[in-house]
Design a protein around this motif. Structure first.
Motif, PDB file in Angstrom:
ATOM      1  N   VAL A 137      13.717 -28.734  -3.076  1.00 27.06           N
ATOM      2  CA  VAL A 137      13.694 -27.380  -3.665  1.00 27.06           C
ATOM      3  C   VAL A 137      12.469 -27.226  -4.557  1.00 27.06           C
ATOM      4  O   VAL A 137      11.805 -26.182  -4.556  1.00 27.06           O
ATOM      5  CB  VAL A 137      14.986 -27.111  -4.456  1.00 27.06           C
ATOM      6  N   LEU A 138      12.144 -28.273  -5.317  1.00 27.31           N
ATOM      7  CA  LEU A 138      10.954 -28.239  -6.171  1.00 27.31           C
ATOM      8  C   LEU A 138       9.701 -28.032  -5.319  1.00 27.31           C
ATOM      9  O   LEU A 138       8.831 -27.225  -5.675  1.00 27.31           O
ATOM     10  CB  LEU A 138      10.850 -29.538  -6.966  1.00 27.31           C
ATOM     11  N   ALA A 139       9.600 -28.760  -4.201  1.00 29.25           N
ATOM     12  CA  ALA A 139       8.435 -28.605  -3.326  1.00 29.25           C
ATOM     13  C   ALA A 139       8.348 -27.175  -2.794  1.00 29.25           C
ATOM     14  O   ALA A 139       7.259 -26.579  -2.742  1.00 29.25           O
ATOM     15  CB  ALA A 139       8.518 -29.594  -2.170  1.00 29.25           C
ATOM     16  N   ARG A 152       6.724 -33.348 -15.979  1.00 30.68           N
ATOM     17  CA  ARG A 152       8.119 -33.788 -15.976  1.00 30.68           C
ATOM     18  C   ARG A 152       8.691 -33.726 -14.564  1.00 30.68           C
ATOM     19  O   ARG A 152       9.551 -34.523 -14.197  1.00 30.68           O
ATOM     20  CB  ARG A 152       8.959 -32.954 -16.942  1.00 30.68           C
ATOM     21  N   GLU A 153       8.202 -32.777 -13.762  1.00 27.70           N
ATOM     22  CA  GLU A 153       8.665 -32.684 -12.380  1.00 27.70           C
ATOM     23  C   GLU A 153       8.146 -33.852 -11.558  1.00 27.70           C
ATOM     24  O   GLU A 153       8.873 -34.419 -10.731  1.00 27.70           O
ATOM     25  CB  GLU A 153       8.209 -31.351 -11.782  1.00 27.70           C
ATOM     26  N   LEU A 154       6.904 -34.230 -11.759  1.00 27.84           N
ATOM     27  CA  LEU A 154       6.351 -35.399 -11.065  1.00 27.84           C
ATOM     28  C   LEU A 154       7.094 -36.669 -11.479  1.00 27.84           C
ATOM     29  O   LEU A 154       7.360 -37.542 -10.646  1.00 27.84           O
ATOM     30  CB  LEU A 154       4.857 -35.534 -11.365  1.00 27.84           C
ATOM     31  N   LEU A 155       7.430 -36.757 -12.773  1.00 30.13           N
ATOM     32  CA  LEU A 155       8.216 -37.898 -13.226  1.00 30.13           C
ATOM     33  C   LEU A 155       9.580 -37.908 -12.553  1.00 30.13           C
ATOM     34  O   LEU A 155      10.086 -38.957 -12.139  1.00 30.13           O
ATOM     35  CB  LEU A 155       8.375 -37.841 -14.752  1.00 30.13           C
ATOM     36  N   GLY A 156      10.191 -36.730 -12.415  1.00 30.84           N
ATOM     37  CA  GLY A 156      11.476 -36.634 -11.737  1.00 30.84           C
ATOM     38  C   GLY A 156      11.391 -37.090 -10.289  1.00 30.84           C
ATOM     39  O   GLY A 156      12.272 -37.792  -9.794  1.00 30.84           O
ATOM     40  N   ILE A 307      20.159 -39.007 -11.124  1.00 30.16           N
ATOM     41  CA  ILE A 307      20.756 -37.991 -12.000  1.00 30.16           C
ATOM     42  C   ILE A 307      19.751 -37.531 -13.051  1.00 30.16           C
ATOM     43  O   ILE A 307      19.644 -36.333 -13.356  1.00 30.16           O
ATOM     44  CB  ILE A 307      22.028 -38.550 -12.663  1.00 30.16           C
ATOM     45  N   VAL A 308      18.963 -38.474 -13.613  1.00 27.91           N
ATOM     46  CA  VAL A 308      17.921 -38.089 -14.570  1.00 27.91           C
ATOM     47  C   VAL A 308      16.901 -37.175 -13.895  1.00 27.91           C
ATOM     48  O   VAL A 308      16.388 -36.226 -14.505  1.00 27.91           O
ATOM     49  CB  VAL A 308      17.236 -39.348 -15.138  1.00 27.91           C
ATOM     50  N   MET A 309      16.604 -37.447 -12.615  1.00 27.32           N
ATOM     51  CA  MET A 309      15.687 -36.579 -11.866  1.00 27.32           C
ATOM     52  C   MET A 309      16.166 -35.133 -11.866  1.00 27.32           C
ATOM     53  O   MET A 309      15.363 -34.201 -12.003  1.00 27.32           O
ATOM     54  CB  MET A 309      15.568 -37.105 -10.436  1.00 27.32           C
ATOM     55  N   VAL A 310      17.476 -34.940 -11.704  1.00 23.79           N
ATOM     56  CA  VAL A 310      18.015 -33.582 -11.703  1.00 23.79           C
ATOM     57  C   VAL A 310      17.723 -32.882 -13.025  1.00 23.79           C
ATOM     58  O   VAL A 310      17.305 -31.714 -13.062  1.00 23.79           O
ATOM     59  CB  VAL A 310      19.530 -33.604 -11.427  1.00 23.79           C
ATOM     60  N   TYR A 311      17.878 -33.605 -14.134  1.00 21.82           N
ATOM     61  CA  TYR A 311      17.625 -33.015 -15.440  1.00 21.82           C
ATOM     62  C   TYR A 311      16.141 -32.659 -15.621  1.00 21.82           C
ATOM     63  O   TYR A 311      15.814 -31.647 -16.240  1.00 21.82           O
ATOM     64  CB  TYR A 311      18.035 -33.983 -16.558  1.00 21.82           C
ATOM     65  N   LEU A 312      15.264 -33.478 -15.061  1.00 20.01           N
ATOM     66  CA  LEU A 312      13.838 -33.236 -15.229  1.00 20.01           C
ATOM     67  C   LEU A 312      13.336 -32.103 -14.355  1.00 20.01           C
ATOM     68  O   LEU A 312      12.367 -31.422 -14.713  1.00 20.01           O
ATOM     69  CB  LEU A 312      13.057 -34.520 -14.912  1.00 20.01           C
ATOM     70  N   THR A 313      13.941 -31.885 -13.205  1.00 15.52           N
ATOM     71  CA  THR A 313      13.427 -30.890 -12.269  1.00 15.52           C
ATOM     72  C   THR A 313      14.217 -29.588 -12.261  1.00 15.52           C
ATOM     73  O   THR A 313      13.759 -28.605 -11.684  1.00 15.52           O
ATOM     74  CB  THR A 313      13.421 -31.457 -10.833  1.00 15.52           C
ATOM     75  N   ALA A 314      15.412 -29.564 -12.864  1.00  8.51           N
ATOM     76  CA  ALA A 314      16.251 -28.337 -12.808  1.00  8.51           C
ATOM     77  C   ALA A 314      15.534 -27.192 -13.527  1.00  8.51           C
ATOM     78  O   ALA A 314      15.002 -27.378 -14.608  1.00  8.51           O
ATOM     79  CB  ALA A 314      17.599 -28.606 -13.444  1.00  8.51           C
TER      80      ALA A 314
END
Length: 314
Positions: A137-139, A152-156, A307-314
């Motif tokens: 979805v981010l892409a 933060r999205e790249l980190l996610g 799960i942390v990825m979700v927090y960073l990219t939401a």
């Protein structure tokens, strides 16, 4: 004194509006958490049914779609606006084509991929892999908005890739911790979750959540039934299985979806996305406590990273 009274009334109205907004947000938070919990438990219950009664995942998809669809349509028909949308959508061939696209590319794909992933692995792993759809979805958002991902999205994304590696290999690069079929269906879950997040947005905005989902569930259930012929694959069910299947449809499918949609409406899509991580957490806990599913430390770390990825990219 003449200028003071309206000021107090305005302040009171603003205060009442803020209080109402806070109550709505709290209601949305509760609805999202309960809906996500129902989803997580539904995956574990589905795994138990498939193992205990030798239920084929495709049979379960047919049952869920051809029963839950009527609950969505009934919910749409409960309001004047919903009834208007139910009637109007049949007069628009373009709208029906868009709902058919949602039906096959989002609903059917997501249902089949999710239950197949659960069948080959477990509900926790399938739900976690499904969360990777946030990366897709981010892409899509970056391409649509013609922008580059933020830090933060790249980190996610990096955490998602690392988490997927740990879940797939258990930390051992020389072997797969998951069966190849389970990994493939898990990645399919991610693609399906992205489709489910993107494709229904436009038709839902015009025809309503319940109308679009009810028809999409109906169309996909009918299409799959014509190909799979579920009446030829009937499992041997007892009273307990029938009761649990009813709960899966009413609570785990319709109830979870309805509550989550209410949460998105009241609390906002970002809060709902973050609170929705209760689903994989619930699925993991239920798999360990109820089904005694073993997870290695590397897999648990992988779950946490995703799960942390979700927090960073939401």
């Amino acid at each position: 004194m003449v200028g003071y009274r309206p000021l107090c009334e305005t302040g009171g109205r603003v205060g009442e509006k803020n209080d109402e907004q806070r109550r709505r947000i709290r209601r949305g938070i509760v609805a999202t958490l309960v809906g996500g919990t129902f989803w997580g438990l539904n995956g574990t219950v589905s795994k138990w049914l498939m193992d205990a009664y030798a239920i084929d995942p495709l049979w379960l998809v047919c049952l869920r779609e051809l029963t839950a669809c009527w609950l969505f349509l009934a919910a749409a028909a409960m309001t004047a606006r919903g009834r208007e949308q139910l009637v109007g959508v049949w007069r628009s061939p373009r709208a029906l084509l868009s709902i058919l696209g949602v039906s096959f590319a989002a609903i059917l794909f997501s249902q089949v991929a999710y239950l197949e992933a659960i069948d080959w692995t477990n509900s926790a792993t399938a739900t976690i892999m499904q969360s990777l759809g946030m990366v897709l979805v981010l892409a899509y958002v970056c391409l649509r908005m013609r922008r580059t991902p933020r830090r933060r999205e790249l980190l996610g994304v990096a955490l998602a890739l690392l988490g997927t590696y740990l879940v797939a290999t258990g930390g051992n690069p020389g072997q797969l911790s998951l069966p190849p079929e389970g990994l493939a269906w898990g990645l399919g879950c991610a693609v399906a979750a992205a489709c489910l997040s993107i494709l229904p947005a436009a038709p839902m905005a015009r025809w309503g959540n319940f109308t679009v989902n009810g028809l999409a569930f109906l169309f996909s259930g009918l299409a799959l039934s014509l190909v799979y012929r579920p009446w030829e694959h009937m499992p041997a069910l007892d009273g307990l299985a029938v009761g649990v299947l009813a709960l899966c449809v009413v609570v785990g499918t319709f109830g979870a979806y309805a509550l989550y949609l209410q949460g998105v409406k009241d609390a906002g899509s970002m809060r709902a996305s973050l609170l929705g991580t209760i689903e994989p957490v619930t699925a993991t806990i239920a798999s360990v406590v109820w089904l005694a599913t073993p997870f290695s430390p590397a897999e648990i770390v992988g779950f946490v990273l995703i799960i942390v990825m979700v927090y960073l990219t939401a």
